[in-house]
Scaffold this active site. Sequence first.
Site, PDB file in Angstrom:
ATOM      1  N   SER A 213      43.517  35.923  33.072  1.00 28.37           N
ATOM      2  CA  SER A 213      43.968  37.068  33.163  1.00 28.37           C
ATOM      3  C   SER A 213      42.855  38.308  33.115  1.00 28.37           C
ATOM      4  O   SER A 213      42.036  38.502  31.932  1.00 28.37           O
ATOM      5  CB  SER A 213      45.057  37.280  32.154  1.00 28.37           C
ATOM      6  OG  SER A 213      45.193  38.589  31.736  1.00 28.37           O
ATOM      7  N   ARG A 214      42.894  39.060  33.931  1.00 27.53           N
ATOM      8  CA  ARG A 214      41.568  39.941  34.153  1.00 27.53           C
ATOM      9  C   ARG A 214      41.809  41.282  33.449  1.00 27.53           C
ATOM     10  O   ARG A 214      40.846  41.873  32.887  1.00 27.53           O
ATOM     11  CB  ARG A 214      41.059  40.543  35.538  1.00 27.53           C
ATOM     12  CG  ARG A 214      40.984  39.101  36.616  1.00 27.53           C
ATOM     13  CD  ARG A 214      40.151  39.430  37.610  1.00 27.53           C
ATOM     14  NE  ARG A 214      40.098  38.296  38.385  1.00 27.53           N
ATOM     15  CZ  ARG A 214      41.160  37.777  39.284  1.00 27.53           C
ATOM     16  NH1 ARG A 214      41.943  38.692  39.979  1.00 27.53           N
ATOM     17  NH2 ARG A 214      40.935  36.552  39.938  1.00 27.53           N
ATOM     18  N   VAL A 215      42.999  41.603  33.146  1.00 26.82           N
ATOM     19  CA  VAL A 215      42.902  42.835  31.936  1.00 26.82           C
ATOM     20  C   VAL A 215      43.790  42.617  31.094  1.00 26.82           C
ATOM     21  O   VAL A 215      43.606  43.326  29.661  1.00 26.82           O
ATOM     22  CB  VAL A 215      43.796  43.833  32.854  1.00 26.82           C
ATOM     23  CG1 VAL A 215      42.963  44.494  33.977  1.00 26.82           C
ATOM     24  CG2 VAL A 215      44.896  43.633  33.502  1.00 26.82           C
TER      25      VAL A 215
END
Length: 514
Positions: A345-347
């Site tokens: 999950s990048r953010v």
Amino acid sequence: MADLRYTEEGRIKVIRGCIVLVEGFKSCINGQVIKFGYGTKGIILGFSEDEAQVLIIRQQEELKTGDKAIATMEPFETPVGENFIGRIVNPLGETMDGLGPLKHDAMYPIFIQAPSILDRKELSKTLETGIKVVDCMIPVGFGQRELILGDKMTGKTTICTDTIINQKNTGVLCIYCGIGKSHSALGKVVQLFLDHDCFKYTMIVAALASGPPGQQYLAPYVACSIAEYFLYKGKNVFIAFDDFTKHAWSYREISLLLGRAPGRDSYPGDIFYLHSKMIERACYLEDAKGGGSITFFPIVETLEGDLTGYVQSNLVSMTDGQIYLSAPLFGEGQKPAVDLGLSVSRVGSKVQWKAIKKLAGPLRLEFLQYREVMRVSKLKTSGQSEEMQAQLKGGEILTDILKQDKDSPARAEAQVIILYAYTKKYLHELTLEEVKDFQNKIFDYVNKRHPDTMVKLREKRDYDDEMAKVFDIVIKEYIEEVKKVRPIEEDDEVEGGSANVGVDTLDKATTKKK
Ligand SMILES: Nc1ncnc2c1ncn2[C@@H]1O[C@H](COP(=O)(O)OP(=O)(O)OP(=O)(O)O)[C@@H](O)[C@H]1O
Ligand SMILES: [Mg+2]
């Protein structure tokens, strides 16, 4: 006074499946509605020098070449409104649930630009999915786009439906957008929502596999437009697209019929543009714009675990992370079968509950190491060091924590206590069966004794030393209680000593001989 309407007439020149080529229009635009005969509808998808290419989205009668086509200069719009909550509609806004027609509040265009970057703000809230492995390891924020990909029958839909079930009483509105689903698959989702009383805050936009490909192509746009109506009212909306593979297929079918040049895997060249433009419509708006959000969970199917497929890799590059569901893990019984090595999950981790972040931080590595040790220990059955054994025991418990039944979301507070108990090695004192029980019961157990601590935990999303002390005491109490009611294992000692039995006898025999 009657409305002044500009209409233009054309004639059908060619019919190719769901595509109709119409000649005679002088001034039409892309996305405009074309009407034929008695209720058949299409939209313009493109032009050649003297023909308009029309995609049929509603077929009421058999069309023939030479039939009249009427253009009204209206762009395709979908009805939207509060009444959509709890209903099942097709991409034309027509109800499919037999509960009668729907009264709409407004008409929204479906092909619109995503909100500009200036209207957006940084993600600041977590979307609680209630799925432990997702909330702990791959957290999702409001406004995020998290791709869900995996082979057939790996639990992709379940991730979305579980998330929807967990939004009860949170104020988040949910849209389940079924694209190219069979009647029975959609029926299962509907039944699940009915069973869990989800229709109070959920709506379904569905284009069935048996319907025209035009509807499958439109379904995600319509779902976005319905969500945008609520977005500008300051609501948080969650959309699950199930699934984008079928959407890409329908667009490929349409493009091939239009005679556009096929590219990789016969997909048209603009499929990347198409998906990225749609994915951009997920957003978290500035407070001045209402402060609402739209969160996307697009699903995409992989073939034999191949992440490098055209549509799959495109979507991976457009989204803010992916949850990859692995068929081998699913086969092993590790459900949800999230492959932590390939999921990210990048953010979302920025907005994760601080308490969960603190506790779950090292777990991903721990879990992956455990899987590696398991692999090695399968080859090597004896001579495991104590350290390795401890790692195996810890890994077993962790694996169990990450497992979760479908339709049984876990509260974030419960997740914090479970992770706390695991990190402090309290759970190591329990058997796996007891760990399962612990996970189901601990929230109510703590909540009964210290409800204020639980309220504080939800408010602060973090715990301090004082709260940690409460956790320590209550968890210890719980474990003591479990130990008290444990059946007495008579052959415990024999079992414990069994590893040495053979060696001891041998030792005795050899000493005697000596
Ligand atoms: N966490 C879980 N625990 C137990 N069973 C599960 C879990 N997740 C999924 N399942 C079961 O696995 C099966 C497949 O799940 P699901 O329909 O979500 O997969 P899918 O990947 O969406 O499948 P498809 O490719 O057909 O769309 C279903 O029968 C579902 O009940
Ligand atoms: Mg599915």
